[in-house]
Write a protein that holds these residues in place. Structure first.
Motif, PDB file in Angstrom:
ATOM      1  N   LYS A  38       0.895  -1.273   0.078  1.00 52.52           N
ATOM      2  CA  LYS A  38       0.092   0.084   0.069  1.00 52.52           C
ATOM      3  C   LYS A  38       0.936   1.176   0.020  1.00 52.52           C
ATOM      4  N   PRO A  39       0.411   2.281  -0.631  1.00 54.38           N
ATOM      5  CA  PRO A  39       1.281   3.590  -0.799  1.00 54.38           C
ATOM      6  C   PRO A  39       1.176   4.081   0.708  1.00 54.38           C
ATOM      7  N   ASN A  40       2.512   4.779   1.068  1.00 52.13           N
ATOM      8  CA  ASN A  40       2.696   5.460   2.431  1.00 52.13           C
ATOM      9  C   ASN A  40       1.533   6.568   2.682  1.00 52.13           C
ATOM     10  N   GLU A  41       1.503   7.055   1.460  1.00 47.07           N
ATOM     11  CA  GLU A  41       0.373   8.489   1.708  1.00 47.07           C
ATOM     12  C   GLU A  41      -1.116   8.228   2.069  1.00 47.07           C
ATOM     13  N   LEU A  42      -1.584   6.956   1.555  1.00 47.25           N
ATOM     14  CA  LEU A  42      -2.747   6.508   1.899  1.00 47.25           C
ATOM     15  C   LEU A  42      -2.758   5.783   3.363  1.00 47.25           C
ATOM     16  N   LEU A  43      -1.752   5.174   3.730  1.00 50.05           N
ATOM     17  CA  LEU A  43      -1.692   4.645   5.007  1.00 50.05           C
ATOM     18  C   LEU A  43      -1.578   5.664   6.218  1.00 50.05           C
ATOM     19  N   GLN A  44      -1.170   7.046   5.846  1.00 56.09           N
ATOM     20  CA  GLN A  44      -1.014   7.920   6.794  1.00 56.09           C
ATOM     21  C   GLN A  44      -2.686   8.418   7.011  1.00 56.09           C
ATOM     22  N   ILE A  45      -3.440   8.002   6.066  1.00 56.46           N
ATOM     23  CA  ILE A  45      -4.811   8.486   6.322  1.00 56.46           C
ATOM     24  C   ILE A  45      -5.861   7.389   6.961  1.00 56.46           C
ATOM     25  N   ARG A  46      -5.740   6.000   6.607  1.00 56.58           N
ATOM     26  CA  ARG A  46      -6.457   4.923   6.897  1.00 56.58           C
ATOM     27  C   ARG A  46      -5.736   3.697   6.487  1.00 56.58           C
ATOM     28  N   THR A  47      -5.893   2.775   7.623  1.00 54.12           N
ATOM     29  CA  THR A  47      -5.113   1.419   7.369  1.00 54.12           C
ATOM     30  C   THR A  47      -6.077   0.275   7.214  1.00 54.12           C
ATOM     31  N   ASP A  48      -7.346   0.423   6.969  1.00 48.87           N
ATOM     32  CA  ASP A  48      -8.538  -0.532   7.004  1.00 48.87           C
ATOM     33  C   ASP A  48      -8.697  -0.703   5.607  1.00 48.87           C
ATOM     34  N   LEU A  49      -8.162  -0.594   4.631  1.00 45.39           N
ATOM     35  CA  LEU A  49      -8.651  -0.823   3.160  1.00 45.39           C
ATOM     36  C   LEU A  49      -7.247  -1.587   2.749  1.00 45.39           C
ATOM     37  N   VAL A  50      -6.728  -2.575   3.354  1.00 43.12           N
ATOM     38  CA  VAL A  50      -5.623  -3.288   2.996  1.00 43.12           C
ATOM     39  C   VAL A  50      -5.735  -4.143   1.905  1.00 43.12           C
ATOM     40  N   PHE A  51      -6.802  -4.889   1.825  1.00 43.88           N
ATOM     41  CA  PHE A  51      -7.132  -5.753   0.416  1.00 43.88           C
ATOM     42  C   PHE A  51      -7.973  -5.099  -0.571  1.00 43.88           C
ATOM     43  N   ALA A  52      -7.929  -3.761  -0.828  1.00 44.28           N
ATOM     44  CA  ALA A  52      -8.603  -3.142  -1.662  1.00 44.28           C
ATOM     45  C   ALA A  52      -7.709  -2.158  -2.229  1.00 44.28           C
ATOM     46  N   PRO A  53      -7.785  -1.813  -3.642  1.00 44.85           N
ATOM     47  CA  PRO A  53      -6.804  -1.011  -4.519  1.00 44.85           C
ATOM     48  C   PRO A  53      -6.433   0.573  -3.916  1.00 44.85           C
ATOM     49  N   PRO A  54      -5.685   1.035  -4.143  1.00 41.79           N
ATOM     50  CA  PRO A  54      -4.403   0.868  -5.025  1.00 41.79           C
ATOM     51  C   PRO A  54      -3.281   0.092  -4.548  1.00 41.79           C
ATOM     52  N   TYR A  55      -2.412  -0.362  -5.301  1.00 34.95           N
ATOM     53  CA  TYR A  55      -1.307  -1.210  -4.831  1.00 34.95           C
ATOM     54  C   TYR A  55      -0.137  -0.601  -5.431  1.00 34.95           C
ATOM     55  N   THR A  56       1.154  -0.975  -4.598  1.00 32.90           N
ATOM     56  CA  THR A  56       2.301  -0.206  -5.289  1.00 32.90           C
ATOM     57  C   THR A  56       3.589  -1.063  -4.782  1.00 32.90           C
ATOM     58  N   LEU A  57       4.492  -1.308  -5.677  1.00 32.39           N
ATOM     59  CA  LEU A  57       5.810  -1.817  -5.620  1.00 32.39           C
ATOM     60  C   LEU A  57       6.708  -1.193  -4.920  1.00 32.39           C
ATOM     61  N   ALA A  58       6.527   0.328  -4.673  1.00 33.99           N
ATOM     62  CA  ALA A  58       7.456   1.309  -4.173  1.00 33.99           C
ATOM     63  C   ALA A  58       8.176   1.019  -2.960  1.00 33.99           C
ATOM     64  N   ASN A  59       7.419   0.444  -2.076  1.00 34.69           N
ATOM     65  CA  ASN A  59       8.004   0.114  -0.695  1.00 34.69           C
ATOM     66  C   ASN A  59       9.078  -0.956  -0.943  1.00 34.69           C
ATOM     67  N   TYR A  60       8.963  -2.059  -1.857  1.00 34.88           N
ATOM     68  CA  TYR A  60      10.255  -3.022  -2.227  1.00 34.88           C
ATOM     69  C   TYR A  60      11.188  -2.510  -2.903  1.00 34.88           C
TER      70      TYR A  60
END
Length: 277
Positions: A38-60
């Protein structure tokens, strides 16, 4: 007939309960895996949409782009491999000695070795650090490997497994004029492959995930293990500003161990069954 029918329903309910428990055990792992994409920007807002888009490989990609991450990966692999081989050799020799030979003080020495299971590793950090510092082993592979070679659990596991092997095999080899060493290497040791694989998995896993001892003994970034190095890249606000990056680090560090366990898992049940005979 009714008894068999009730037994069938009981087996199904038992399997269902085990599946539910396995799912409950895996949920945190799936949560970590989902957050890592998950994008870090989205996780700063909410973390309950783990299995819903968007997804990213940026963390890896951030992990791979680190200039020293593969050096840390190599350090962890080398330390874990050397420590695993050392524990297997020493535990096999000690276990065979306790299980098959008689010598003065055998029971007392074995009890002292087993007492090591009750000693928390953290309680030995200060004397070990002073000892290794006096020997100039800080920031060396020897300093990272040697403390882990003392493995009371490995001695216990191999002792119990050697005791479960029938004496007839060893006596037959000795009747053919085979020395004790040759008997151990060619007859007895190959029979302990399940126990060896089990001990190797546990040792490799413990060494790979170890963080406290590398934190104490390795202060040079070139000598960091993967757990120590990845932790050094985290900021004080990693949980709030880079949660996805933090979770990707956990997945990246655990993936090699998961792969090894996948190939050797069949030996675990065999070894545990062998120690109980």
């Amino acid at each position: 007939m009714n008894a068999m029918l009730r037994r069938g329903w009981f087996d199904r309910l038992l399997m269902l309960g085990l599946c539910l428990l396995a799912l409950a055990w895996m949920l945190p792992l799936l949560w970590v895996l989902g957050l890592s994409f998950k994008p870090n920007e989205l996780l700063q807002i909410r973390t309950d949409l783990v299995f819903a888009p968007p997804y990213t490989l940026a963390n890896y990609l951030d992990i791979v782009q680190s200039s020293q991450v593969f050096r840390w990966l190599g350090n962890s692999a080398w330390v874990a491999l050397c420590q695993t081989v050392g524990v297997l050799v020493l535990s096999s020799l000690a276990g065979y000695g306790f299980a098959r030979t008689e010598f003065p003080g055998r029971k007392l020495i074995f009890a002292i070795v087993m007492f090591g299971l009750a000693v928390p590793p953290q309680s030995t950090f200060i004397p070990l650090h002073r000892l290794f510092s006096d020997w100039n082993l800080q920031n060396t592979f020897a300093g990272l490997i040697l403390p882990g070679l003392a493995a009371p659990f490995g001695v216990y596991l191999m002792t119990q497994y050697f005791k479960a092997i029938p004496m007839d095999l060893e006596e037959a080899a000795m009747l053919d004029n085979a020395s004790r060493l040759k008997t151990f290497l060619t007859v007895i040791l190959p029979l302990t492959l399940p126990a060896q694989a089990t001990l190797g998995i546990f040792t490799f896993l413990g060494c790979w995930n170890d963080y406290l001892w590398p934190l104490v003994i390795a202060t040079n970034p070139d000598m960091y293990t993967l757990t120590r190095g990845l932790a050094s890249t985290q900021t004080n606000f990693a949980q709030s500003e880079g949660l996805g990056f933090l979770m990707s680090q956990a997945v990246f560090a655990g993936l090699p161990v998961l792969i090894i366990y996948f190939f050797f898992q069949k030996y675990l049940v065999t070894a545990v069954a062998g120690t109980g005979r």
